[in-house]
Design a protein around this motif. Structure first.
Motif, short mmCIF file in Angstrom:
data_model
loop_
_atom_site.label_atom_id
_atom_site.label_comp_id
_atom_site.label_asym_id
_atom_site.label_seq_id
_atom_site.Cartn_x
_atom_site.Cartn_y
_atom_site.Cartn_z
N LYS B 28 19.48 40.61 52.65
CA LYS B 28 20.83 41.17 52.56
C LYS B 28 21.79 40.01 52.32
CE LYS B 28 20.21 45.08 55.64
NZ LYS B 28 20.79 46.14 54.81
N VAL B 75 34.25 41.11 22.44
CA VAL B 75 34.62 41.97 21.31
C VAL B 75 35.45 41.24 20.30
CG1 VAL B 75 34.99 44.43 21.22
CG2 VAL B 75 35.65 43.19 23.28
N VAL B 76 36.37 40.43 20.81
CA VAL B 76 37.33 39.79 19.91
C VAL B 76 36.61 38.84 18.96
CG1 VAL B 76 39.39 38.38 19.80
CG2 VAL B 76 39.12 40.02 21.66
N LEU B 79 34.94 40.80 16.39
CA LEU B 79 35.92 41.34 15.46
C LEU B 79 36.28 40.28 14.43
CD1 LEU B 79 36.95 44.17 15.90
CD2 LEU B 79 39.05 43.22 16.81
N TYR B 80 36.52 39.07 14.91
CA TYR B 80 36.87 37.98 14.01
C TYR B 80 35.73 37.69 13.06
CZ TYR B 80 41.41 36.46 15.71
OH TYR B 80 42.72 36.39 15.99
N GLN B 83 35.37 39.97 10.19
CA GLN B 83 36.34 39.81 9.11
C GLN B 83 35.86 38.82 8.06
OE1 GLN B 83 40.45 39.91 10.44
NE2 GLN B 83 39.71 42.00 10.44
N ASP B 122 40.83 41.46 43.79
CA ASP B 122 41.46 42.74 44.07
C ASP B 122 40.72 43.49 45.17
OD1 ASP B 122 43.78 43.32 42.96
OD2 ASP B 122 43.04 44.59 41.35
N LEU B 123 41.42 44.45 45.78
CA LEU B 123 40.84 45.19 46.90
C LEU B 123 39.57 45.93 46.50
CD1 LEU B 123 44.14 46.63 48.33
CD2 LEU B 123 42.61 45.10 49.54
N GLU B 124 39.49 46.34 45.24
CA GLU B 124 38.36 47.16 44.81
C GLU B 124 37.14 46.31 44.46
OE1 GLU B 124 41.33 47.21 43.16
OE2 GLU B 124 42.15 48.73 44.47
N ASN B 160 38.04 34.32 53.54
CA ASN B 160 39.06 33.75 54.41
C ASN B 160 39.88 34.83 55.10
OD1 ASN B 160 38.73 30.97 54.27
ND2 ASN B 160 39.61 30.94 52.22
N GLU B 162 41.69 37.13 53.92
CA GLU B 162 43.02 37.43 53.38
C GLU B 162 43.16 38.92 53.13
OE1 GLU B 162 44.68 35.21 50.19
OE2 GLU B 162 43.87 33.36 50.98
N LYS B 163 42.04 39.55 52.84
CA LYS B 163 42.07 41.00 52.67
C LYS B 163 40.94 41.60 53.48
CE LYS B 163 43.89 41.31 48.03
NZ LYS B 163 43.45 40.10 47.34
N GLU B 164 41.17 42.83 53.92
CA GLU B 164 40.10 43.57 54.56
C GLU B 164 39.04 43.88 53.51
OE1 GLU B 164 39.78 45.72 57.66
OE2 GLU B 164 40.81 43.93 58.36
N LEU B 170 30.76 46.05 53.80
CA LEU B 170 30.39 45.34 55.02
C LEU B 170 29.07 45.84 55.58
CD1 LEU B 170 33.83 45.13 56.82
CD2 LEU B 170 32.57 43.29 55.76
N ARG B 172 26.49 46.57 54.24
CA ARG B 172 25.29 46.03 53.60
C ARG B 172 25.09 44.55 53.87
NH1 ARG B 172 26.92 50.41 50.87
NH2 ARG B 172 25.40 51.53 49.61
#
Lengths: 402, 269
Positions: B28, B75-76, B79-80, B83, B122-124, B160, B162-164, B170, B172
């Protein structure tokens, strides 16, 4: 095996899931507790608890559940290994009923201190007594003693150590309901965000999806598209009580203030100060000098209702300061719409702003009626939260809820 | 099974070693939290050295997306290229570049993957990685291929606080909180970094250090990395050990905030 422990943990507020419990079972099967009680304690802790804030709760529950578990079997095995003396636990010749009772009364600290003294005095080996550090005795320390309570000297993995670790409760300070430093306030404040792409900003972000779509539509000629960045749209109005009874909480309030200003992800942040309760003026600085005064009416008419309002104050004052009387009396007018007391002003805030909370650094006074009066009145108008990490988080959720 | 027993240049307390071994046996991810400067990131390096495995570090920033760790489809560039009619535009695989997680999965030997400071994102973010960390595989729709880990990497995650972190994530993990070391352990750590440090100086340094940490109004407490810098400064400046506790030379190395500097100076008068 001991499923009751799982339920006890859950009853004490630790959200241990079945997944985690099954991992513990798997770990036990694989022998990860290294056949010792201390190992078992650490294994439980690192699999079942996922935040240092919960360590204290876990320690207490662990003590509660495993206090009366009989250890004879395990300990005798350990002692045999360690001392290599098969007669250890069958040798009850030195058992002394009275000494046992005396030892039972000693606290952990007392025993520890006695041990330190004894270590200084002792110069030779003693076995079977009830005073010195030795084996087989009734003293509160040594090896394979018969005392019901005590410290084992030397050797690792004694069965009581887990209790000592858990009993120390070193993580008391990490509990979520403690008031803590700026950093943790900031974390709580970060909950206060609502992202939206509909803000008045230049389109500066490269929009991959539309670029591909438009390039394809354009027959393969590259057409670059940009979009507006997503931004937090939350605006905050922070009103802080200053002076008087709030001086006790100055450090905590300054920590909150710093956190709010440092988070810096709000679209707009306005901070004003008041004393005890906002009346017809609020102030730009915490000194509340009249030069920095700003009419509360101006505030109410100029800041739109999308602002989220946070009051910070202990909500404890003389009742007339809230309900009317001297503090407001002087410029009272006959117009019925003019607020007549602090309470009226607070109601105005409530009517204008759908999202208001009151954050309180102080607890509801448990003694006397006098101070609780205004506390309860204000708590009835605004949802009130304690100025702790948990309280602030709950408050932020309330502010975001529609 | 390999076991971790600390390392010459990393002093781990027994609790931490236990947690590392539990995480490795149960396969784990190990989530490490602790005060800044308690050696969370160093731990992964120490484990990698001790077990002689390659270490892959995925540094998380506020803009990092879970997808970046798996693979990036450029992708970019394609794309180039299209061309100008460059050869190989048809071959999508050419434009799919594996991220750190992808590299860890495709490595020939078992590796250690350090997801550093996961709370910065980010939180997600952690939720987006649940499946990948659980099953150790992911699918690339662009090429229709599934990347499956050849050897389950040992995953170490630092935070650290900073976010939950989300509960599902958790659940896992194996969790360990690195406490600030006590005086003896810290002395041991310092000795690892300075094998021939004068004992007199060490005693004085530790005393001054813990006295500063215990001041109630200190906002940013100095940590292990600061004491090591401080000793280096003291050695370099050739400071007499007797002066250390009395005067706290090079205070700026130890304490980083103006308010804290003032507090220390006031208390030391």
């Amino acid at each position: 095996m001991f499923e009751d422990f799982l339920y006890l943990l859950r009853r004490n507020g630790l959200k241990v899931s079945l997944t985690e419990w099954m991992s513990l079972m798997e770990a036990l099967e694989k022998g990860l507790h290294s056949s010792s009680f201390t190992g078992f304690y650490y294994l439980c802790r690192c699999l079942l608890v996922k935040s240092e804030a919960d360590f204290d709760c876990f320690d207490r529950t662990f003590l509660q559940y495993f206090r009366d578990v009989p250890f004879e079997q395990e300990v005798s095995q350990e002692l045999l290994d360690w001392l290599d003396r098969p007669d250890v636990l069958t040798d009850y010749a030195n058992w002394d009923e009275e000494q046992a009772r005396i030892n039972e009364m000693l606290s952990e600290e007392e025993i520890e201190q006695m041990l330190q003294e004894r270590m200084k005095e002792q110069t030779e080996e003693h076995n079977g007594g009830n005073y010195w550090v030795g084996t087989h005795g009734m003293s509160v320390f040594g090896n394979s003693g018969l005392s019901p309570k005590g410290i084992r000297v030397g050797g690792q993995g004694m069965h009581r150590r887990a209790f000592r670790v858990a009993g120390e409760r070193r993580f008391r300070d990490f509990r979520g309901d403690n008031t803590l430093d700026t950093r943790q306030f900031q974390v709580a404040l970060r909950h206060l965000r609502q992202f939206s792409g509909l803000v008045d900003l230049p389109a500066t972000e490269f929009d991959v999806d539309n670029t591909i779509q438009d390039t394809a539509d354009n027959g393969g000629m590259l057409t670059v598209r940009y979009k507006k960045p997503r931004q937090n749209t939350v605006k905050v109005l922070l009103l802080m009580d200053s002076g008087g009874s709030m001086d006790y909480y100055a450090q905590m309030c300054s920590a909150l203030f710093q956190a709010v200003s440092k988070v810096g992800h709000f679209k707009d942040l306005k901070v004003y100060y008041f004393h005890n309760c906002p009346y017809n003026h609020v102030y730009r600085t915490p000194n509340l000098m009249s030069a920095d005064a700003l009419p509360t009416d101006w505030l109410l008419s100029n800041l739109s209702s999308e602002y989220k309002v946070i009051f910070v104050g202990d909500a404890q004052m003389a009742p007339h300061e809230l309900m009317g009387g001297y503090y407001y009396g002087r410029d009272r007018q006959r117009d019925p719409d003019t607020p007549k007391c602090g309470l009226d002003w607070l109601r105005r805030f409530r009517n204008k702003y759908p999202n208001v909370i009151w954050v309180n650094p102080s607890q509801r006074p448990s003694w006397g009626q006098y101070w609780t009066q205004t506390y309860d009145t204000i708590a009835a108008i605004f949802p009130m939260f304690p100025l702790t990490v948990d309280g602030l988080e709950a408050g932020m959720k309330k502010l975001l809820a529609r | 099974m390999n076991e971790f027993h600390g390392r010459q240049n990393y002093v781990a307390d027994p609790e931490l070693m236990r947690a590392v071994n539990i995480a490795m046996v149960l396969q784990k991810p190990l989530l490490i939290k602790g005060e800044p400067g308690t050696g969370k990131t160093m731990l992964a390096e120490a484990i990698a050295q001790a077990l002689d495995m390659e270490l892959i570090i995925w540094n998380i920033k506020s803009t990092t997306k879970a997808q970046d760790g798996l693979y990036v489809y450029d992708v970019v560039q394609r794309l180039y290229d299209s061309q100008f009619g460059t050869a190989g535009v048809d071959n999508i695989e050419k434009y799919v570049k594996l991220g750190k997680l992808g590299q860890a999965f495709t490595a020939e030997k078992q590796v250690i993957l350090l997801i550093d400071e996961i709370d910065k994102a980010d939180l997600e973010f952690p939720n987006d990685l649940l499946w990948e960390l659980d099953r150790m595989e992911f699918h690339i729709p662009e090429t229709g291929k599934t990347v499956i880990a050849k050897h389950r990497p040992v995953v170490i995650i630092t935070s650290n606080a900073e976010k939950e972190l989300p509960d599902a994530f958790l659940r896992r993990c194996v969790f360990h909180y690195i406490e600030f070391p006590d005086k003896e352990l810290l002395a041991e750590i310092v000795r690892v970094h300075f094998p021939d440090l004068d004992e007199a100086l060490l005693t004085q340094v530790l005393e001054a250090f813990y006295r500063i940490r215990q001041l109630p109004s200190i906002k940013k407490k100095p940590s292990t990395s600061e004491i090591i810098d401080w000793i280096r400064a003291l050695q370099h400046g050739g400071v007499d050990p007797k002066r250390v506790v009395k005067e706290i030379p090079y205070l700026g190395v130890l304490v980083k905030k103006n308010e804290d500097m003032d507090t220390v100076r006031r208390m030391w008068r």
